[in-house]
Design an enzyme around this catalytic site. Structure first.
Site, PDB file in Angstrom:
ATOM      1  N   ARG A 121       0.814  -1.241   0.000  1.00 12.20           N
ATOM      2  CA  ARG A 121       0.000   0.000   0.000  1.00 12.20           C
ATOM      3  C   ARG A 121       0.839   1.279   0.000  1.00 12.20           C
ATOM      4  O   ARG A 121       0.370   2.343   0.366  1.00 12.20           O
ATOM      5  CB  ARG A 121      -0.998   0.011   1.158  1.00 12.20           C
ATOM      6  N   LYS A 143       3.820  11.366 -11.709  1.00 15.89           N
ATOM      7  CA  LYS A 143       2.945  10.531 -12.546  1.00 15.89           C
ATOM      8  C   LYS A 143       3.635   9.188 -12.748  1.00 15.89           C
ATOM      9  O   LYS A 143       4.789   9.142 -13.206  1.00 15.89           O
ATOM     10  CB  LYS A 143       2.717  11.187 -13.907  1.00 15.89           C
ATOM     11  N   GLU A 185      10.696  17.220 -25.233  1.00 17.61           N
ATOM     12  CA  GLU A 185       9.997  17.649 -24.004  1.00 17.61           C
ATOM     13  C   GLU A 185      10.564  18.974 -23.496  1.00 17.61           C
ATOM     14  O   GLU A 185       9.855  19.749 -22.864  1.00 17.61           O
ATOM     15  CB  GLU A 185      10.095  16.571 -22.915  1.00 17.61           C
ATOM     16  N   LYS A 227       8.530  22.756 -14.731  1.00 20.22           N
ATOM     17  CA  LYS A 227       7.651  21.637 -14.373  1.00 20.22           C
ATOM     18  C   LYS A 227       7.279  21.694 -12.895  1.00 20.22           C
ATOM     19  O   LYS A 227       6.118  21.497 -12.526  1.00 20.22           O
ATOM     20  CB  LYS A 227       8.293  20.293 -14.705  1.00 20.22           C
ATOM     21  N   GLU A 237      -3.534  17.200 -11.685  1.00 22.21           N
ATOM     22  CA  GLU A 237      -4.060  17.575 -13.001  1.00 22.21           C
ATOM     23  C   GLU A 237      -5.557  17.833 -12.990  1.00 22.21           C
ATOM     24  O   GLU A 237      -6.295  17.329 -13.828  1.00 22.21           O
ATOM     25  CB  GLU A 237      -3.698  16.500 -14.052  1.00 22.21           C
ATOM     26  N   ARG A 241      -2.110  21.688 -14.919  1.00 23.92           N
ATOM     27  CA  ARG A 241      -1.070  20.700 -15.216  1.00 23.92           C
ATOM     28  C   ARG A 241      -1.245  20.079 -16.597  1.00 23.92           C
ATOM     29  O   ARG A 241      -0.275  19.639 -17.220  1.00 23.92           O
ATOM     30  CB  ARG A 241      -1.045  19.605 -14.138  1.00 23.92           C
ATOM     31  N   ASN A 245       0.896  18.460 -21.255  1.00 22.81           N
ATOM     32  CA  ASN A 245       0.631  17.429 -22.262  1.00 22.81           C
ATOM     33  C   ASN A 245       0.531  18.001 -23.673  1.00 22.81           C
ATOM     34  O   ASN A 245      -0.058  17.365 -24.557  1.00 22.81           O
ATOM     35  CB  ASN A 245      -0.672  16.690 -21.925  1.00 22.81           C
ATOM     36  N   HIS A 248       0.749  15.707 -26.671  1.00 22.43           N
ATOM     37  CA  HIS A 248       0.713  14.323 -26.209  1.00 22.43           C
ATOM     38  C   HIS A 248      -0.528  13.568 -26.686  1.00 22.43           C
ATOM     39  O   HIS A 248      -0.477  12.353 -26.855  1.00 22.43           O
ATOM     40  CB  HIS A 248       0.790  14.259 -24.680  1.00 22.43           C
ATOM     41  N   HIS A 252       0.458  10.352 -28.292  1.00 26.70           N
ATOM     42  CA  HIS A 252       0.085   9.021 -27.765  1.00 26.70           C
ATOM     43  C   HIS A 252      -0.627   8.206 -28.844  1.00 26.70           C
ATOM     44  O   HIS A 252      -0.462   6.980 -28.920  1.00 26.70           O
ATOM     45  CB  HIS A 252      -0.807   9.170 -26.534  1.00 26.70           C
ATOM     46  N   HIS A 265       8.762   8.042 -27.464  1.00 28.00           N
ATOM     47  CA  HIS A 265       7.772   8.962 -26.896  1.00 28.00           C
ATOM     48  C   HIS A 265       8.062  10.414 -27.321  1.00 28.00           C
ATOM     49  O   HIS A 265       7.165  11.127 -27.793  1.00 28.00           O
ATOM     50  CB  HIS A 265       7.781   8.827 -25.367  1.00 28.00           C
TER      51      HIS A 265
HETATM   52  P1  NAD Z   1      13.306   4.877 -21.893  1.00 26.58           P
HETATM   53  O1  NAD Z   1      13.101   4.782 -20.460  1.00 26.58           O
HETATM   54  O2  NAD Z   1      12.807   3.767 -22.752  1.00 26.58           O
HETATM   55  O3  NAD Z   1      14.865   5.086 -22.164  1.00 26.58           O
HETATM   56  C1  NAD Z   1      15.307   5.203 -23.490  1.00 26.58           C
HETATM   57  C2  NAD Z   1      16.452   4.222 -23.809  1.00 26.58           C
HETATM   58  O4  NAD Z   1      17.659   4.721 -23.266  1.00 26.58           O
HETATM   59  C3  NAD Z   1      16.268   2.849 -23.207  1.00 26.58           C
HETATM   60  O5  NAD Z   1      16.765   1.887 -24.100  1.00 26.58           O
HETATM   61  C4  NAD Z   1      17.146   2.916 -21.964  1.00 26.58           C
HETATM   62  O6  NAD Z   1      17.560   1.668 -21.500  1.00 26.58           O
HETATM   63  C5  NAD Z   1      18.293   3.722 -22.477  1.00 26.58           C
HETATM   64  N1  NAD Z   1      19.054   4.450 -21.489  1.00 26.58           N
HETATM   65  C6  NAD Z   1      18.591   5.042 -20.369  1.00 26.58           C
HETATM   66  N2  NAD Z   1      19.574   5.747 -19.796  1.00 26.58           N
HETATM   67  C7  NAD Z   1      20.674   5.570 -20.538  1.00 26.58           C
HETATM   68  C8  NAD Z   1      22.002   6.061 -20.460  1.00 26.58           C
HETATM   69  N3  NAD Z   1      22.367   6.943 -19.530  1.00 26.58           N
HETATM   70  N4  NAD Z   1      22.888   5.673 -21.396  1.00 26.58           N
HETATM   71  C9  NAD Z   1      22.507   4.818 -22.380  1.00 26.58           C
HETATM   72  N5  NAD Z   1      21.254   4.354 -22.535  1.00 26.58           N
HETATM   73  C10 NAD Z   1      20.354   4.731 -21.615  1.00 26.58           C
HETATM   74  O7  NAD Z   1      12.653   6.221 -22.499  1.00 26.58           O
HETATM   75  P2  NAD Z   1      12.529   7.698 -21.943  1.00 26.58           P
HETATM   76  O8  NAD Z   1      12.498   8.546 -23.153  1.00 26.58           O
HETATM   77  O9  NAD Z   1      13.493   7.983 -20.881  1.00 26.58           O
HETATM   78  O10 NAD Z   1      11.090   7.709 -21.263  1.00 26.58           O
HETATM   79  C11 NAD Z   1       9.928   7.493 -22.017  1.00 26.58           C
HETATM   80  C12 NAD Z   1       8.834   7.056 -21.089  1.00 26.58           C
HETATM   81  O11 NAD Z   1       8.573   8.090 -20.145  1.00 26.58           O
HETATM   82  C13 NAD Z   1       7.533   6.772 -21.779  1.00 26.58           C
HETATM   83  O12 NAD Z   1       7.016   5.562 -21.296  1.00 26.58           O
HETATM   84  C14 NAD Z   1       6.638   7.923 -21.378  1.00 26.58           C
HETATM   85  O13 NAD Z   1       5.283   7.563 -21.328  1.00 26.58           O
HETATM   86  C15 NAD Z   1       7.171   8.260 -20.031  1.00 26.58           C
HETATM   87  N6  NAD Z   1       6.922   9.630 -19.608  1.00 26.58           N
HETATM   88  C16 NAD Z   1       6.396   9.814 -18.371  1.00 26.58           C
HETATM   89  C17 NAD Z   1       6.184  11.096 -17.905  1.00 26.58           C
HETATM   90  C18 NAD Z   1       5.687  11.299 -16.510  1.00 26.58           C
HETATM   91  O14 NAD Z   1       5.346  12.439 -16.167  1.00 26.58           O
HETATM   92  N7  NAD Z   1       5.661  10.282 -15.681  1.00 26.58           N
HETATM   93  C19 NAD Z   1       6.506  12.198 -18.711  1.00 26.58           C
HETATM   94  C20 NAD Z   1       7.049  11.968 -19.965  1.00 26.58           C
HETATM   95  C21 NAD Z   1       7.258  10.677 -20.403  1.00 26.58           C
HETATM   96  N1  GLY Z   2       4.389  14.803 -18.513  1.00 22.60           N
HETATM   97  C1  GLY Z   2       3.157  15.404 -18.139  1.00 22.60           C
HETATM   98  C2  GLY Z   2       2.990  15.593 -16.677  1.00 22.60           C
HETATM   99  O1  GLY Z   2       3.839  15.254 -15.888  1.00 22.60           O
HETATM  100  O2  GLY Z   2       1.981  16.072 -16.269  1.00 22.60           O
END
Ligand code: NAD
Ligand code: GLY
Length: 375
Positions: A121, A143, A185, A227, A237, A241, A245, A248, A252, A265
């Protein structure tokens, strides 16, 4: 080892620091104050573990440390993979005072945060983002989620970390394409709330693309400041907030349509931001020159600036209906009112939306062949 900057996400008793600097992951002083119990579970993946797991472990010598190494990729951001984290926590008998450490990009961060929100939890977690995208966006704001085949990030929770440790040094191993995805981003913040930042990006795009440490540090700092300010106003949100997006809803739809992981992404967000800008132009909010300038800026960042040519209007409409911003069946979009200002609105005609979707490769008059996506 010096910390260059410490920012705060101001959320009353859930406030937390964002540390931004070089060589931070091997500094125990940044981890220890944010770990309450003895147990730590590092969650990472097969790509990041060989690069940085040992350095993080060296910072945690006073704790009992376990690790779980997940398969790498957006296609693994699902309930099956999430369960591997619970398997590891239970088989190693982690209790309620354990702390999870997310060591990786946004996929690892989102899944680890969600696991932390559910395990017994709710247990503590720390974000150690290792991609530019995760340092400027996903590690901040709480998020957390996994994908469902019918929609991206559809199963998740708002759950804040105890600290974010954004070590700029780890970006040096990032593939160029991933760096560019993160820049998408970064551009978003300039567009939605910070015209000065947008102009700074225009002046510094080549330095960012070339992995210049000073430029990257500045971009992470300014992005996190923007942010944190938005999240502090509207954690869950209910309103403002949603401007985070921008692009997005279109993006998406692209990611889901193409198959998770085919378009990154950030790449999908880049094309989506151009679609949002195109609609904003059609509504008279910004000029066509501003749409084209955005396309050129994204192109300089080696990002796509038109959607995949095979997606038609109906593909977009069907997938956009699954967006979390849909209220009572009504689609809401983040649109620009100026460069540096955005709003969330349903005040647009279906015809305007269809015109943007139909523009496809002719958005802002650039074509797919001018962009970096080849698949
Ligand atoms: P990812 O986590 O897939 O990382 C991209 C690639 O880089 C992967 O292959 C990873 O293993 C590799 N990698 C990571 N760090 C590395 C490093 N230092 N050196 C070499 N390789 C490395 O992708 P991302 O772009 O970091 O994140 C995308 C995800 O984030 C999506 O799922 C998206 O929905 C999510 N997201 C969430 C929010 C939120 O607010 N929570 C906001 C934006 C995006
Ligand atoms: N990436 C959008 C948010 O964090 O709200």
């Amino acid at each position: 080892m010096a910390i260059m900057k410490t920012l705060t996400v101001d959320l009353a008793d859930r406030s937390y620091p964002i540390f931004i600097g070089e060589s931070l992951i091997s500094n125990p002083d940044l981890f220890t104050p944010y770990i309450n119990g003895k147990q730590v579970m590092i969650v990472t993946n097969t790509t990041v573990a060989p690069l940085y797991l040992e350095q993080v472990k060296s910072s945690l010598q006073h704790f009992s440390v376990d690790e779980v190494i997940l398969p790498d990729g957006e296609e693994y951001k699902n309930l099956d993979t999430l369960n591997l984290i619970f398997d590891a926590l239970l088989s190693k008998r982690h209790n309620r005072t354990t702390t999870l450490i997310a060591l990786g990009g946004g996929v690892i961060g989102d899944m680890t945060g969600f696991a932390a929100s559910c395990y017994q939890r709710g247990v503590d977690f720390i974000q150690v983002p290792t991609t530019l995208l995760s340092q400027v966006d996903s590690s901040v704001g709480g998020k957390t989620a996994v994908n469902h085949p019918l929609g991206k990030n559809m199963i998740g929770a708002f759950y804040q970390p105890k600290a974010v440790i954004a070590d700029i040094s780890v970006l040096k191993t990032l593939p160029q394409r991933e760096l560019s995805a993160g820049i998408a981003e970064v551009v978003k913040y300039g567009l939605i709330c910070n015209q000065d930042f947008y102009q700074w990006l225009d002046a510094n795009m080549e330095a960012l693309v070339a992995f210049d440490t000073q430029a990257l540090s500045k971009a992470v700092e300014l992005s996190c400041l923007d942010k944190a300010a938005v999240v502090a106003q509207d954690e869950k949100e209910g309103g403002i907030r949603a401007i985070l997006n921008l692009g997005h809803t279109f993006g998406h739809a692209i990611e889901t349509n193409q198959g998770y992981g085919v378009w990154l992404h950030g790449e999908a967000v880049a094309a989506g931001m151009v679609m949002a800008a195109d609609m904003s132009w059609r509504l008279g909010n910004i000029t066509l020159q501003e749409v084209q300038h955005l396309q050129q800026l994204l192109k300089r960042a080696q990002l796509p600036c038109v959607p995949p040519s095979e997606m038609n209007n109906q593909d977009f409409i069907d997938l956009m209906q699954v967006d979390k911003k849909v209220l009572d069946g009504q689609l809401r979009l983040v649109l620009l009112t100026a460069i540096g200002q955005a709003l969330v609105t349903s005040d647009f005609s279906a015809e305007t939306l269809h015109q943007t979707l139909a523009a496809g490769e002719k958005l802002g008059c650039l074509t797919q062949s001018d962009t970096s996506i080849t698949q």
